[in-house]
Write a protein that holds these residues in place. Sequence first.
Motif, PDB file in Angstrom:
ATOM      1  N   PHE A 363     -17.663  -9.762  -2.010  1.00  0.00           N
ATOM      2  CA  PHE A 363     -16.877  -8.826  -1.215  1.00  0.00           C
ATOM      3  C   PHE A 363     -15.395  -9.161  -1.300  1.00  0.00           C
ATOM      4  CE2 PHE A 363     -20.977  -7.980   0.804  1.00  0.00           C
ATOM      5  CZ  PHE A 363     -20.908  -6.616   0.987  1.00  0.00           C
ATOM      6  N   LEU A 364     -15.069 -10.441  -1.272  1.00  0.00           N
ATOM      7  CA  LEU A 364     -13.659 -10.833  -1.355  1.00  0.00           C
ATOM      8  C   LEU A 364     -13.040 -10.364  -2.667  1.00  0.00           C
ATOM      9  CD1 LEU A 364     -13.717 -14.456   0.115  1.00  0.00           C
ATOM     10  CD2 LEU A 364     -12.876 -12.375   1.213  1.00  0.00           C
ATOM     11  N   ARG A 365     -13.821 -10.405  -3.764  1.00  0.00           N
ATOM     12  CA  ARG A 365     -13.280  -9.955  -5.043  1.00  0.00           C
ATOM     13  C   ARG A 365     -12.934  -8.477  -5.018  1.00  0.00           C
ATOM     14  NH1 ARG A 365     -14.181  -7.204  -9.280  1.00  0.00           N
ATOM     15  NH2 ARG A 365     -16.164  -6.415  -8.494  1.00  0.00           N
ATOM     16  N   ARG A 366     -13.703  -7.683  -4.255  1.00  0.00           N
ATOM     17  CA  ARG A 366     -13.454  -6.247  -4.200  1.00  0.00           C
ATOM     18  C   ARG A 366     -12.183  -5.893  -3.438  1.00  0.00           C
ATOM     19  NH1 ARG A 366     -18.535  -7.290  -6.320  1.00  0.00           N
ATOM     20  NH2 ARG A 366     -19.580  -5.405  -7.058  1.00  0.00           N
ATOM     21  N   PHE A 367     -11.734  -6.776  -2.551  1.00  0.00           N
ATOM     22  CA  PHE A 367     -10.518  -6.481  -1.796  1.00  0.00           C
ATOM     23  C   PHE A 367      -9.298  -6.796  -2.663  1.00  0.00           C
ATOM     24  CE2 PHE A 367     -13.487  -6.917   1.761  1.00  0.00           C
ATOM     25  CZ  PHE A 367     -13.129  -5.798   2.502  1.00  0.00           C
ATOM     26  N   GLU A 368      -8.581  -5.749  -3.008  1.00  0.00           N
ATOM     27  CA  GLU A 368      -7.422  -5.918  -3.877  1.00  0.00           C
ATOM     28  C   GLU A 368      -6.255  -6.611  -3.177  1.00  0.00           C
ATOM     29  OE1 GLU A 368      -7.729  -2.003  -6.661  1.00  0.00           O
ATOM     30  OE2 GLU A 368      -7.366  -1.660  -4.527  1.00  0.00           O
ATOM     31  N   ARG A 369      -6.203  -6.474  -1.870  1.00  0.00           N
ATOM     32  CA  ARG A 369      -5.152  -7.151  -1.086  1.00  0.00           C
ATOM     33  C   ARG A 369      -5.820  -7.828   0.104  1.00  0.00           C
ATOM     34  NH1 ARG A 369      -0.392  -7.344  -3.681  1.00  0.00           N
ATOM     35  NH2 ARG A 369       0.949  -6.817  -1.926  1.00  0.00           N
ATOM     36  N   LYS A 370      -5.585  -9.132   0.222  1.00  0.00           N
ATOM     37  CA  LYS A 370      -6.083  -9.919   1.365  1.00  0.00           C
ATOM     38  C   LYS A 370      -4.857 -10.402   2.121  1.00  0.00           C
ATOM     39  CE  LYS A 370      -8.518 -12.102  -1.757  1.00  0.00           C
ATOM     40  NZ  LYS A 370      -8.774 -11.098  -2.799  1.00  0.00           N
ATOM     41  N   ILE A 371      -4.541  -9.721   3.209  1.00  0.00           N
ATOM     42  CA  ILE A 371      -3.266  -9.881   3.901  1.00  0.00           C
ATOM     43  C   ILE A 371      -3.457 -10.744   5.145  1.00  0.00           C
ATOM     44  CG2 ILE A 371      -1.317  -8.679   4.929  1.00  0.00           C
ATOM     45  CD1 ILE A 371      -1.763  -8.150   1.942  1.00  0.00           C
ATOM     46  N   LEU A 372      -2.636 -11.763   5.275  1.00  0.00           N
ATOM     47  CA  LEU A 372      -2.650 -12.616   6.458  1.00  0.00           C
ATOM     48  C   LEU A 372      -1.806 -11.980   7.552  1.00  0.00           C
ATOM     49  CD1 LEU A 372      -3.132 -15.256   8.039  1.00  0.00           C
ATOM     50  CD2 LEU A 372      -1.137 -16.214   6.847  1.00  0.00           C
ATOM     51  N   VAL A 373      -2.416 -11.731   8.700  1.00  0.00           N
ATOM     52  CA  VAL A 373      -1.687 -11.275   9.896  1.00  0.00           C
ATOM     53  C   VAL A 373      -1.454 -12.522  10.734  1.00  0.00           C
ATOM     54  CG1 VAL A 373      -1.674  -9.664  11.825  1.00  0.00           C
ATOM     55  CG2 VAL A 373      -2.897  -9.072   9.728  1.00  0.00           C
ATOM     56  N   ASP A 374      -0.298 -13.137  10.527  1.00  0.00           N
ATOM     57  CA  ASP A 374      -0.014 -14.446  11.100  1.00  0.00           C
ATOM     58  C   ASP A 374       0.551 -14.319  12.512  1.00  0.00           C
ATOM     59  OD1 ASP A 374       0.132 -17.140  11.253  1.00  0.00           O
ATOM     60  OD2 ASP A 374       1.523 -17.419   9.575  1.00  0.00           O
ATOM     61  N   LEU A 375       0.744 -15.483  13.149  1.00  0.00           N
ATOM     62  CA  LEU A 375       1.391 -15.508  14.460  1.00  0.00           C
ATOM     63  C   LEU A 375       2.811 -14.975  14.332  1.00  0.00           C
ATOM     64  CD1 LEU A 375       0.264 -19.058  15.675  1.00  0.00           C
ATOM     65  CD2 LEU A 375      -0.852 -16.869  16.080  1.00  0.00           C
ATOM     66  N   PRO A 376       3.311 -14.272  15.316  1.00  0.00           N
ATOM     67  CA  PRO A 376       4.668 -13.724  15.211  1.00  0.00           C
ATOM     68  C   PRO A 376       5.717 -14.831  15.196  1.00  0.00           C
ATOM     69  CG  PRO A 376       3.780 -13.376  17.417  1.00  0.00           C
ATOM     70  CD  PRO A 376       2.651 -13.896  16.582  1.00  0.00           C
ATOM     71  N   THR A 377       6.755 -14.604  14.432  1.00  0.00           N
ATOM     72  CA  THR A 377       7.869 -15.544  14.386  1.00  0.00           C
ATOM     73  C   THR A 377       8.696 -15.433  15.665  1.00  0.00           C
ATOM     74  OG1 THR A 377       9.272 -13.917  13.282  1.00  0.00           O
ATOM     75  CG2 THR A 377       7.929 -15.359  11.877  1.00  0.00           C
ATOM     76  N   ALA A 378       9.750 -16.257  15.754  1.00  0.00           N
ATOM     77  CA  ALA A 378      10.611 -16.221  16.937  1.00  0.00           C
ATOM     78  C   ALA A 378      11.274 -14.855  17.079  1.00  0.00           C
ATOM     79  CB  ALA A 378      11.662 -17.326  16.853  1.00  0.00           C
ATOM     80  N   ASP A 379      11.753 -14.296  15.968  1.00  0.00           N
ATOM     81  CA  ASP A 379      12.368 -12.959  16.030  1.00  0.00           C
ATOM     82  C   ASP A 379      11.327 -11.905  16.392  1.00  0.00           C
ATOM     83  OD1 ASP A 379      14.791 -14.070  15.340  1.00  0.00           O
ATOM     84  OD2 ASP A 379      14.552 -13.657  13.189  1.00  0.00           O
ATOM     85  N   GLY A 380      10.098 -12.057  15.863  1.00  0.00           N
ATOM     86  CA  GLY A 380       9.047 -11.104  16.200  1.00  0.00           C
ATOM     87  C   GLY A 380       8.671 -11.169  17.672  1.00  0.00           C
ATOM     88  N   ARG A 381       8.599 -12.379  18.233  1.00  0.00           N
ATOM     89  CA  ARG A 381       8.283 -12.503  19.658  1.00  0.00           C
ATOM     90  C   ARG A 381       9.394 -11.931  20.520  1.00  0.00           C
ATOM     91  NH1 ARG A 381       7.006 -17.662  17.849  1.00  0.00           N
ATOM     92  NH2 ARG A 381       8.720 -18.597  19.022  1.00  0.00           N
ATOM     93  N   LYS A 382      10.626 -12.110  20.090  1.00  0.00           N
ATOM     94  CA  LYS A 382      11.756 -11.545  20.838  1.00  0.00           C
ATOM     95  C   LYS A 382      11.699 -10.018  20.834  1.00  0.00           C
ATOM     96  CE  LYS A 382      16.806 -11.381  20.971  1.00  0.00           C
ATOM     97  NZ  LYS A 382      18.072 -11.788  20.298  1.00  0.00           N
ATOM     98  N   GLU A 383      11.414  -9.438  19.681  1.00  0.00           N
ATOM     99  CA  GLU A 383      11.296  -7.974  19.598  1.00  0.00           C
ATOM    100  C   GLU A 383      10.161  -7.465  20.481  1.00  0.00           C
ATOM    101  OE1 GLU A 383      10.815  -6.756  15.618  1.00  0.00           O
ATOM    102  OE2 GLU A 383      12.771  -7.478  14.923  1.00  0.00           O
ATOM    103  N   LEU A 384       9.054  -8.201  20.488  1.00  0.00           N
ATOM    104  CA  LEU A 384       7.908  -7.780  21.288  1.00  0.00           C
ATOM    105  C   LEU A 384       8.212  -7.861  22.780  1.00  0.00           C
ATOM    106  CD1 LEU A 384       4.977  -6.887  21.380  1.00  0.00           C
ATOM    107  CD2 LEU A 384       4.284  -9.280  21.214  1.00  0.00           C
ATOM    108  N   ILE A 385       8.870  -8.934  23.210  1.00  0.00           N
ATOM    109  CA  ILE A 385       9.222  -9.067  24.627  1.00  0.00           C
ATOM    110  C   ILE A 385      10.193  -7.968  25.046  1.00  0.00           C
ATOM    111  CG2 ILE A 385      10.370 -10.563  26.313  1.00  0.00           C
ATOM    112  CD1 ILE A 385       9.297 -12.963  24.730  1.00  0.00           C
ATOM    113  N   GLU A 386      11.187  -7.688  24.220  1.00  0.00           N
ATOM    114  CA  GLU A 386      12.163  -6.636  24.548  1.00  0.00           C
ATOM    115  C   GLU A 386      11.513  -5.262  24.542  1.00  0.00           C
ATOM    116  OE1 GLU A 386      15.219  -7.193  21.692  1.00  0.00           O
ATOM    117  OE2 GLU A 386      16.220  -8.797  22.820  1.00  0.00           O
ATOM    118  N   HIS A 387      10.479  -5.082  23.699  1.00  0.00           N
ATOM    119  CA  HIS A 387       9.778  -3.796  23.685  1.00  0.00           C
ATOM    120  C   HIS A 387       8.911  -3.623  24.927  1.00  0.00           C
ATOM    121  CE1 HIS A 387       7.528  -0.343  22.230  1.00  0.00           C
ATOM    122  NE2 HIS A 387       6.401  -1.022  22.417  1.00  0.00           N
ATOM    123  N   LEU A 388       8.244  -4.689  25.342  1.00  0.00           N
ATOM    124  CA  LEU A 388       7.367  -4.606  26.512  1.00  0.00           C
ATOM    125  C   LEU A 388       8.150  -4.600  27.813  1.00  0.00           C
ATOM    126  CD1 LEU A 388       4.579  -7.100  25.350  1.00  0.00           C
ATOM    127  CD2 LEU A 388       4.430  -4.616  25.422  1.00  0.00           C
TER     128      LEU A 388
END
Length: 485
Positions: A363-388
């Motif tokens: 099954f893994l071979r069939r997936f052409e893209r295996k994308i890591l959805v990682d923990l948000p960075t500091a800038d990502g957490r800041k954007e999320l807090i300001e959005h919420l």
Amino acid sequence: YTGWNRCGVSHAFAQDRRSIYERRRNILYLVANYLSSMGLHQSRQALIDETHLTAEFEVCDNIDLDTIYQDFCSYFLLKFGKQPRIVKRTESVGLLPSAQRKLSGARRKPVALGVKPDGKDPLLSLTATGDELQNALRITPGNAVHATEPTEGHPAVPSANPKLLVRLQDHFTSEWKDLAEEVCRDLIRKDLRQRWENVKGLPGPIKVLKESVIAPLEHPELFVGLAQPWRCVLLHGAPGTGKTLLARTLCSETRDSVTFFSTTASTLISKWRGESEKLIRILYEVAKFYAPSIIFIDEFDSLASRRDTIREHEASKRFKNEFLSLIDGLESAAASEANGAEGRERVFLLASTNLPWEIDPAFLRRFERKILVDLPTADGRKELIEHLLPTVMSWPEQEIQQIVTLSEGWTGDEVRLACKEASMMLLRDKINDQRRASSGKLGQREEELHYPMLRKAFEQQRPGCVELAQKHREWNERYGTQLFD
């Protein structure tokens, strides 16, 4: 005798008028049911808005407009020896002119539902206004299928698939019709009301999903030959990083042009021998029929675990083998080469998992893209807090950075829970103030969120996926797709 005669005539006259109303009401319900079966949900919603149909009645199982049409043609042919003429050609060419006037509120055009027998029932009035009918036939929000309104800043995508005008029973055999209808229960028809701008801290996965689905719809002439769009994408990461949120957003953004199936193991796994393989094949056949389509499978590891374990059952192996042949078999490869990006049979498989190392390598071979959805960075957490919590945007930068530092190693969902706790703190204070005011003890409190309250809310939360996120990073370095700007 005269009085009895007048009473009888009046009663018969009222009964006739009520039967007229019931006939017109039943026709409206038949039309609404027909529009729903054809997938014309916006048209059905427009009909509901104008006539205020409710969930009090529903069309019986043994009747629909198609059956009525066939019965009428058979009756007409038997009586007159020829087929009836339903429509005739006109001199005009092109689409019918659209309505120039929108109806809303009390200014809505009077709805002809029936004849008013006694001057009291607005349901039976030929001149009933929208407000009168709304009071008589109350519709609840759960009964309606909300139509998507165009928003600014979003590119136009192709119109709805014309195959939605064809019913499943007209395409599949009677043997597979029931299974196809069962699969269609996972078809998401409503707008989930998620937008890309509301997803913070995940620019890489968003770019891949847009490149896989939205860009081929907007520029099909560019995705030809070897540059065909991705067919299978796997999102993996720690719980709470936003994998399902990305799928919901993709469903909302492509609702008018792509058919979206959100499938679970409860739909595809059956206790009857051989039925699971049939269900997964029918899922792909229905998706091809309604293509372009997206099949989203959450917790994909539950369906595609390794086949070389001792616990593996024969029925599970057969299901996985059938699934593998459908994802990347001869038939799908031939269709991909023949149709290209413009092919109406394109099916995009989107899967998410918290345990990618437990998925079978085939099954893994069939997936052409295996994308890591990682923990948000500091800038990502800041954007999320300001959005919420938009009120923090007016705070000093130093205070915001301290909150961001407190959330080091958190998932996006953990940040959301901390922001929610801060809002609940403010809500508790408002409830206490109202209680004091009702008892005569007035107190003054700030009605806006302040820094100590938000800091206290973040100090209550603890990160729970730091080790698992590191394991995902190590797996992604060995097997995943590396994203570069």
